[in-house]
Design an enzyme around this catalytic site. Structure first.
Site, mmCIF file in Angstrom:
data_model
loop_
_atom_site.group_PDB
_atom_site.id
_atom_site.type_symbol
_atom_site.label_atom_id
_atom_site.label_comp_id
_atom_site.label_asym_id
_atom_site.label_seq_id
_atom_site.Cartn_x
_atom_site.Cartn_y
_atom_site.Cartn_z
ATOM 1 N N ARG A 1 0.831 -1.206 0.000
ATOM 2 C CA ARG A 1 0.000 0.000 0.000
ATOM 3 C C ARG A 1 0.865 1.255 0.000
ATOM 4 O O ARG A 1 1.882 1.324 0.699
ATOM 5 C CB ARG A 1 -0.946 0.005 1.212
ATOM 6 C CG ARG A 1 -1.952 -1.098 1.149
ATOM 7 C CD ARG A 1 -3.130 -0.925 2.078
ATOM 8 N NE ARG A 1 -3.867 -2.180 2.132
ATOM 9 C CZ ARG A 1 -4.731 -2.583 1.201
ATOM 10 N NH1 ARG A 1 -4.983 -1.819 0.149
ATOM 11 N NH2 ARG A 1 -5.336 -3.745 1.310
ATOM 12 N N ASP A 2 0.405 2.243 -0.796
ATOM 13 C CA ASP A 2 1.088 3.531 -0.819
ATOM 14 C C ASP A 2 0.924 4.199 0.546
ATOM 15 O O ASP A 2 -0.145 4.167 1.152
ATOM 16 C CB ASP A 2 0.493 4.418 -1.926
ATOM 17 C CG ASP A 2 1.393 5.596 -2.272
ATOM 18 O OD1 ASP A 2 1.945 5.612 -3.382
ATOM 19 O OD2 ASP A 2 1.551 6.501 -1.412
ATOM 20 N N ILE A 3 1.990 4.834 1.026
ATOM 21 C CA ILE A 3 1.978 5.455 2.353
ATOM 22 C C ILE A 3 1.085 6.701 2.376
ATOM 23 O O ILE A 3 0.650 7.122 3.451
ATOM 24 C CB ILE A 3 3.431 5.795 2.761
ATOM 25 C CG1 ILE A 3 3.565 5.902 4.273
ATOM 26 C CG2 ILE A 3 3.929 7.056 2.079
ATOM 27 C CD1 ILE A 3 5.009 5.940 4.752
ATOM 28 N N ASN B 1 4.350 6.689 -13.530
ATOM 29 C CA ASN B 1 5.010 7.982 -13.682
ATOM 30 C C ASN B 1 6.449 7.722 -14.111
ATOM 31 O O ASN B 1 7.129 6.890 -13.518
ATOM 32 C CB ASN B 1 4.981 8.746 -12.356
ATOM 33 C CG ASN B 1 3.580 9.134 -11.942
ATOM 34 O OD1 ASN B 1 2.734 9.400 -12.791
ATOM 35 N ND2 ASN B 1 3.326 9.171 -10.644
ATOM 36 N N VAL C 1 10.305 8.168 -6.884
ATOM 37 C CA VAL C 1 11.111 7.006 -6.488
ATOM 38 C C VAL C 1 11.533 6.308 -7.781
ATOM 39 O O VAL C 1 10.681 5.890 -8.576
ATOM 40 C CB VAL C 1 10.314 6.030 -5.588
ATOM 41 C CG1 VAL C 1 11.168 4.819 -5.245
ATOM 42 C CG2 VAL C 1 9.832 6.736 -4.318
ATOM 43 N N HIS D 1 7.708 1.296 -10.573
ATOM 44 C CA HIS D 1 6.504 0.960 -9.811
ATOM 45 C C HIS D 1 5.264 1.371 -10.579
ATOM 46 O O HIS D 1 5.220 2.419 -11.206
ATOM 47 C CB HIS D 1 6.504 1.602 -8.425
ATOM 48 C CG HIS D 1 6.690 3.087 -8.446
ATOM 49 N ND1 HIS D 1 7.915 3.667 -8.654
ATOM 50 C CD2 HIS D 1 5.809 4.101 -8.307
ATOM 51 C CE1 HIS D 1 7.792 4.983 -8.631
ATOM 52 N NE2 HIS D 1 6.527 5.282 -8.440
ATOM 53 N N HIS E 1 1.319 2.315 -10.112
ATOM 54 C CA HIS E 1 0.290 2.708 -9.152
ATOM 55 C C HIS E 1 -1.018 2.048 -9.563
ATOM 56 O O HIS E 1 -1.476 2.229 -10.704
ATOM 57 C CB HIS E 1 0.047 4.222 -9.189
ATOM 58 C CG HIS E 1 1.183 5.076 -8.717
ATOM 59 N ND1 HIS E 1 1.202 5.670 -7.472
ATOM 60 C CD2 HIS E 1 2.328 5.464 -9.328
ATOM 61 C CE1 HIS E 1 2.310 6.399 -7.349
ATOM 62 N NE2 HIS E 1 3.013 6.293 -8.458
HETATM 63 P P1 5GP Z 1 6.031 8.250 -7.728
HETATM 64 O O1 5GP Z 1 5.804 9.671 -7.253
HETATM 65 O O2 5GP Z 1 7.517 7.959 -7.840
HETATM 66 O O3 5GP Z 1 5.265 7.865 -8.950
HETATM 67 O O4 5GP Z 1 5.440 7.331 -6.589
HETATM 68 C C1 5GP Z 1 6.102 7.084 -5.380
HETATM 69 C C2 5GP Z 1 5.048 6.720 -4.375
HETATM 70 O O5 5GP Z 1 5.703 6.156 -3.255
HETATM 71 C C3 5GP Z 1 4.246 7.931 -3.854
HETATM 72 O O6 5GP Z 1 2.865 7.758 -4.178
HETATM 73 C C4 5GP Z 1 4.514 7.921 -2.347
HETATM 74 O O7 5GP Z 1 3.379 8.246 -1.588
HETATM 75 C C5 5GP Z 1 4.992 6.497 -2.096
HETATM 76 N N1 5GP Z 1 5.916 6.366 -0.990
HETATM 77 C C6 5GP Z 1 6.948 7.201 -0.674
HETATM 78 N N2 5GP Z 1 7.592 6.742 0.417
HETATM 79 C C7 5GP Z 1 6.968 5.587 0.787
HETATM 80 C C8 5GP Z 1 7.198 4.655 1.836
HETATM 81 O O8 5GP Z 1 8.120 4.769 2.656
HETATM 82 N N3 5GP Z 1 6.351 3.594 1.900
HETATM 83 C C9 5GP Z 1 5.313 3.428 1.025
HETATM 84 N N4 5GP Z 1 4.540 2.362 1.189
HETATM 85 N N5 5GP Z 1 5.079 4.288 0.009
HETATM 86 C C10 5GP Z 1 5.902 5.355 -0.101
#
Ligand code: 5GP
Ligand code: ZN
Length: 112
Positions: free
Chosen positions: A29-31, A85, A94, A98, A100
């Site tokens: 799950r996303d945080i 993304n 990140v 990944h 979503h």
């Molecule tokens: P991006 O912005 O790279 O497409 O998505 C990265 C996602 O990682 C974001 O939606 C963010 O909320 C999530 N995220 C960042 N840090 C953590 C973490 O420590 N644990 C979890 N489960 N999700 C995280």
């Protein structure tokens, strides 16, 4: 890969709320969820983005998508959105591939 957040979650060095695993993927799950179901599906191996993963490991790329469908179904949703993304200007923060998975509310188009 050192200092990669998602490599650390895959390894279990940082806790994650894991909802599904396969040989090649981990879903957690996303945080900071943006929908009632907001799950990230990542390959166990480190690649920077979806295209790099697809070039190196088509099977893992397919498993990201089939895992997302399985998680959506398990949570009771036939309709869902998948997002990769790619690059900072597109919202990637990140740099470990990944997907979503978003579901559980109406999703408008186009996204912001
Ligand atoms: P991006 O912005 O790279 O497409 O998505 C990265 C996602 O990682 C974001 O939606 C963010 O909320 C999530 N995220 C960042 N840090 C953590 C973490 O420590 N644990 C979890 N489960 N999700 C995280
Ligand atoms: Zn990584």
């Amino acid at each position: 890969m050192e200092d990669c957040l998602f490599c650390k979650i895959v390894a279990g060095d940082i806790p994650g709320e894991v909802v599904h695993t396969t040989e090649r993927t981990v879903a957690f799950r996303d945080i900071d969820p943006k929908a009632p179901t907001h799950v990230l599906v990542v390959p166990r191996d480190h690649y920077a983005n979806a295209a790099e993963l697809a070039a190196a490991d088509p099977q893992a790329t397919a498993e990201l998508v089939t895992t997302a469908a399985a998680v959506a179904a398990a949570e009771g949703y036939a309709d869902y959105r998948i997002v990769f993304n790619t690059g900072a200007e597109a919202g990637q923060s990140v740099f470990h591939t990944h997907l979503h998975l978003l579901a559980g509310r109406p999703l408008t188009w186009p996204p912001g």
